[in-house]
Design an enzyme around this catalytic site. Structure first.
Site, PDB file in Angstrom:
ATOM      1  N   HIS A 129      -1.427  -5.101  -7.610  1.00  0.00           N
ATOM      2  CA  HIS A 129      -2.257  -4.746  -6.451  1.00  0.00           C
ATOM      3  C   HIS A 129      -1.459  -3.868  -5.484  1.00  0.00           C
ATOM      4  O   HIS A 129      -0.841  -4.351  -4.545  1.00  0.00           O
ATOM      5  CB  HIS A 129      -2.715  -6.029  -5.750  1.00  0.00           C
ATOM      6  CG  HIS A 129      -3.791  -5.824  -4.748  1.00  0.00           C
ATOM      7  ND1 HIS A 129      -4.767  -6.777  -4.520  1.00  0.00           N
ATOM      8  CD2 HIS A 129      -4.068  -4.820  -3.892  1.00  0.00           C
ATOM      9  CE1 HIS A 129      -5.591  -6.359  -3.576  1.00  0.00           C
ATOM     10  NE2 HIS A 129      -5.176  -5.159  -3.169  1.00  0.00           N
TER      11      HIS A 129
ATOM     12  N   HIS B 181      -1.554  -0.120  -3.206  1.00  0.00           N
ATOM     13  CA  HIS B 181      -2.297   1.031  -2.677  1.00  0.00           C
ATOM     14  C   HIS B 181      -1.325   2.196  -2.532  1.00  0.00           C
ATOM     15  O   HIS B 181      -0.393   2.133  -1.725  1.00  0.00           O
ATOM     16  CB  HIS B 181      -2.932   0.695  -1.331  1.00  0.00           C
ATOM     17  CG  HIS B 181      -3.935  -0.411  -1.405  1.00  0.00           C
ATOM     18  ND1 HIS B 181      -5.268  -0.194  -1.711  1.00  0.00           N
ATOM     19  CD2 HIS B 181      -3.806  -1.750  -1.231  1.00  0.00           C
ATOM     20  CE1 HIS B 181      -5.911  -1.350  -1.715  1.00  0.00           C
ATOM     21  NE2 HIS B 181      -5.038  -2.308  -1.433  1.00  0.00           N
ATOM     22  N   LEU B 182      -1.542   3.247  -3.323  1.00  0.00           N
ATOM     23  CA  LEU B 182      -0.652   4.404  -3.296  1.00  0.00           C
ATOM     24  C   LEU B 182      -1.243   5.579  -2.507  1.00  0.00           C
ATOM     25  O   LEU B 182      -0.572   6.586  -2.301  1.00  0.00           O
ATOM     26  CB  LEU B 182      -0.303   4.845  -4.717  1.00  0.00           C
ATOM     27  CG  LEU B 182       0.521   3.827  -5.516  1.00  0.00           C
ATOM     28  CD1 LEU B 182       0.802   4.355  -6.924  1.00  0.00           C
ATOM     29  CD2 LEU B 182       1.828   3.489  -4.810  1.00  0.00           C
ATOM     30  N   ARG B 183      -2.502   5.462  -2.107  1.00  0.00           N
ATOM     31  CA  ARG B 183      -3.175   6.381  -1.176  1.00  0.00           C
ATOM     32  C   ARG B 183      -3.447   7.783  -1.702  1.00  0.00           C
ATOM     33  O   ARG B 183      -4.261   8.496  -1.126  1.00  0.00           O
ATOM     34  CB  ARG B 183      -2.393   6.487   0.132  1.00  0.00           C
ATOM     35  CG  ARG B 183      -2.172   5.164   0.856  1.00  0.00           C
ATOM     36  CD  ARG B 183      -3.466   4.456   1.192  1.00  0.00           C
ATOM     37  NE  ARG B 183      -3.259   3.269   2.041  1.00  0.00           N
ATOM     38  CZ  ARG B 183      -4.081   2.230   2.052  1.00  0.00           C
ATOM     39  NH1 ARG B 183      -5.148   2.221   1.277  1.00  0.00           N
ATOM     40  NH2 ARG B 183      -3.839   1.202   2.843  1.00  0.00           N
TER      41      ARG B 183
ATOM     42  N   ASN C  73      -9.161   2.713  -4.012  1.00  0.00           N
ATOM     43  CA  ASN C  73      -9.736   3.197  -2.745  1.00  0.00           C
ATOM     44  C   ASN C  73      -8.976   4.402  -2.200  1.00  0.00           C
ATOM     45  O   ASN C  73      -8.410   4.389  -1.120  1.00  0.00           O
ATOM     46  CB  ASN C  73      -9.819   2.077  -1.711  1.00  0.00           C
ATOM     47  CG  ASN C  73      -8.485   1.423  -1.410  1.00  0.00           C
ATOM     48  OD1 ASN C  73      -7.527   1.560  -2.170  1.00  0.00           O
ATOM     49  ND2 ASN C  73      -8.406   0.728  -0.298  1.00  0.00           N
TER      50      ASN C  73
ATOM     51  N   HIS D  77     -12.489  -8.484  -4.521  1.00  0.00           N
ATOM     52  CA  HIS D  77     -12.118  -8.699  -3.119  1.00  0.00           C
ATOM     53  C   HIS D  77     -13.147  -9.682  -2.579  1.00  0.00           C
ATOM     54  O   HIS D  77     -14.286  -9.302  -2.283  1.00  0.00           O
ATOM     55  CB  HIS D  77     -12.160  -7.365  -2.371  1.00  0.00           C
ATOM     56  CG  HIS D  77     -11.967  -7.481  -0.896  1.00  0.00           C
ATOM     57  ND1 HIS D  77     -10.785  -7.139  -0.272  1.00  0.00           N
ATOM     58  CD2 HIS D  77     -12.798  -7.892   0.090  1.00  0.00           C
ATOM     59  CE1 HIS D  77     -10.908  -7.330   1.032  1.00  0.00           C
ATOM     60  NE2 HIS D  77     -12.123  -7.783   1.276  1.00  0.00           N
TER      61      HIS D  77
ATOM     62  N   HIS E 241      -5.876 -11.304  -3.654  1.00  0.00           N
ATOM     63  CA  HIS E 241      -5.304 -11.860  -2.414  1.00  0.00           C
ATOM     64  C   HIS E 241      -5.998 -13.140  -1.907  1.00  0.00           C
ATOM     65  O   HIS E 241      -6.540 -13.187  -0.811  1.00  0.00           O
ATOM     66  CB  HIS E 241      -5.248 -10.821  -1.304  1.00  0.00           C
ATOM     67  CG  HIS E 241      -6.439  -9.919  -1.199  1.00  0.00           C
ATOM     68  ND1 HIS E 241      -7.743 -10.370  -1.173  1.00  0.00           N
ATOM     69  CD2 HIS E 241      -6.506  -8.558  -1.093  1.00  0.00           C
ATOM     70  CE1 HIS E 241      -8.560  -9.340  -1.054  1.00  0.00           C
ATOM     71  NE2 HIS E 241      -7.839  -8.238  -1.011  1.00  0.00           N
TER      72      HIS E 241
ATOM     73  N   ASP F 201      -0.329  -6.343  -2.520  1.00  0.00           N
ATOM     74  CA  ASP F 201      -1.353  -5.692  -1.690  1.00  0.00           C
ATOM     75  C   ASP F 201      -0.668  -4.702  -0.738  1.00  0.00           C
ATOM     76  O   ASP F 201      -1.015  -4.601   0.443  1.00  0.00           O
ATOM     77  CB  ASP F 201      -2.189  -6.709  -0.916  1.00  0.00           C
ATOM     78  CG  ASP F 201      -3.458  -6.085  -0.308  1.00  0.00           C
ATOM     79  OD1 ASP F 201      -3.740  -4.913  -0.597  1.00  0.00           O
ATOM     80  OD2 ASP F 201      -4.148  -6.779   0.473  1.00  0.00           O
TER      81      ASP F 201
END
Length: 435
Positions: A66, A68-70, A100, A187, A240, A313
């Site tokens: 999990h 987030h690399l954007r 996302n 989620h 999470h 996360d």
């Protein structure tokens, strides 16, 4: 450590002397040709670069389910390369990148872009997670089959940041991925119960006058989804997990044989909703920090195996998204570079348990066959070396992430990543990124 401070030598062999593999007795490891070529005592290899493993523990390279690399879209907060570097410095050899982004990773083209950026960076294996619904809008299924058949070979799908709230759509998603043994990672947040929520609903939110995010909003979705997964016979993963009540729902589901796994974040294992009393937006996260009783329940469930894995996360944010009033701040915290230290602080030196929760099991869930295997002859040389005696004070300015929103700033935590190897090539040596 000896003779390893000037960076890696592509194609070179590495001889790690006297390292404790998953906390066992000291041994030597020879890394050559992308695998652990030999393990034993008194090994020698002409031309191999020597790493002094005295006092160090070798773990299978950590795997994060999990992250987030954007990129694409928010490269001001993080890129695949900067996030990969942060992951390597945290002891990771593989990360699963959430969908996302902007544009959303809901097509074969976008997930292949992320996958290729990960390969170009070459610091960790970046495995994209595809969106469940188009644009994360929760209205119609994304191109699940096309993403699964793409070069990225997507096997996990999630609208993380958004709940797949429509039960009919959730059922269809579970049915669809069953054909290729995929996973829907939910989620868990009933949006009608969290509208306007700012933090955990409880004594602290009442005292601070902030709208609460009730635990039941998470628990109700998990209860619904385990029933759907049981009905369909498909794989469900809970992102999470954060409440004691969710632990009990999960416990009941596992007793019935439902194919469900769950993750907990380092911050939900260490921090409580009392942190919100500072009104420092760095502590704003979704799901929110919960109570001390929840933290105790989560720790026990992780040890017991009701919670299967630890996932970071990792959620980098640009300064303007965090350095503002609490109500307007974006939720999320950094995690890749500090996760192992938090686990050592919470669990102590329980090396086999740490390897299981942070490497072996997440690799199995994600289907990453080259990862999550204890260093042994013939095994891909994806491993990390940890100095358990070291302690470090977290300085946001020293982190590799482009963002600075760590909740651990100023805390002194145990453990230091000394080296990370991806298929026998060092990505970190002497605690520094090789490139």
């Amino acid at each position: 450590m000896t003779d390893v401070t000037t960076g890696g030598d592509p194609g070179a062999a590495y001889l790690i002397r006297g390292v404790r593999v998953v906390g066992a007795e000291p041994t030597d490891l020879l890394l050559a040709g992308g695998v652990v070529a030999e393990a034993g005592h008194g090994l020698a290899a002409r031309g191999a670069r020597v790493v002094d493993g005295d006092g160090l523990v070798a773990l299978p390279g950590l795997v994060d389910l999990h992250t987030h690399l954007r990129e694409p879209g928010r490269e001001d907060a993080e890129t695949v390369e900067s996030g990969s570097r942060a992951a390597a410095l945290g002891g990771y050899t593989a990360v699963c990148a959430m969908a996302n982004t902007s544009p959303v990773a809901d097509t074969a083209g976008v997930v292949e872009q992320v996958w290729r950026l990960g390969r170009e960076a070459g610091l960790v294996d970046v495995q994209p997670i595809g969106a469940v619904t188009v644009g994360l809008a929760g209205e119609r299924l994304a191109e699940l089959g096309a993403m699964a058949e793409s070069a990225a070979r997507v096997r996990i799908f999630s609208d993380d940041g958004h709940c797949v709230a429509d039960p009919r759509l959730m059922r269809r998603a579970l049915e669809y991925v069953k054909a290729f043994d995929g996973v829907i990672a939910q989620h868990a947040e009933e949006p009608r119960l969290t509208e306007g929520a700012q933090m955990h609903e409880g004594e602290v939110s009442t005292r601070l006058g902030l709208t609460g995010w009730p635990a039941v909003a998470e628990e109700a979705i998990i209860a619904r989804d385990v029933l759907l997964a049981e009905h369909v016979g498909s794989r469900l993963h809970v992102c999470h997990l954060s409440t004691a009540g969710s632990v009990e729902v999960l416990r009941h589901a596992k007793k019935r044989g439902v194919r469900v796994t769950a993750e907990v974040t380092p911050h939900h294992l260490l921090l409580t909703d009392e942190r919100a009393a500072s009104y420092d937006p760095v502590f704003k996260v979704n799901p929110p920090l919960r109570t001390a009783a929840d933290v105790t329940a989560l720790r026990a469930a992780l040890v017991e195996g009701i919670i299967d894995i630890v996932a970071t996360d990792h959620a980098p944010h640009a300064l303007e998204d965090k350095e503002c009033e609490w109500a307007y701040a974006r939720p999320g915290m950094l995690g890749l570079e500090t996760a192992l230290s938090v686990l050592l602080d919470v669990l102590g030196e329980r090396w086999d348990l740490i390897a299981e929760r942070m490497s072996r099991t997440p690799a199995r869930i994600a289907g990453l066959a080259e990862h999550g295997r204890n260093p042994a002859p013939g095994v891909p040389a994806n491993l990390t070396l940890v100095d358990p005696a070291a302690r470090r004070t977290i300085d946001p300015g020293e982190q590799a992430s482009r963002s600075r929103n760590t909740p651990y700033a100023g805390l002194t935590l145990p453990g230091r990543i000394v080296a990370t190897f991806l298929r026998g090539e060092p990505t970190v040596l002497d605690g520094k990124a090789v490139r």
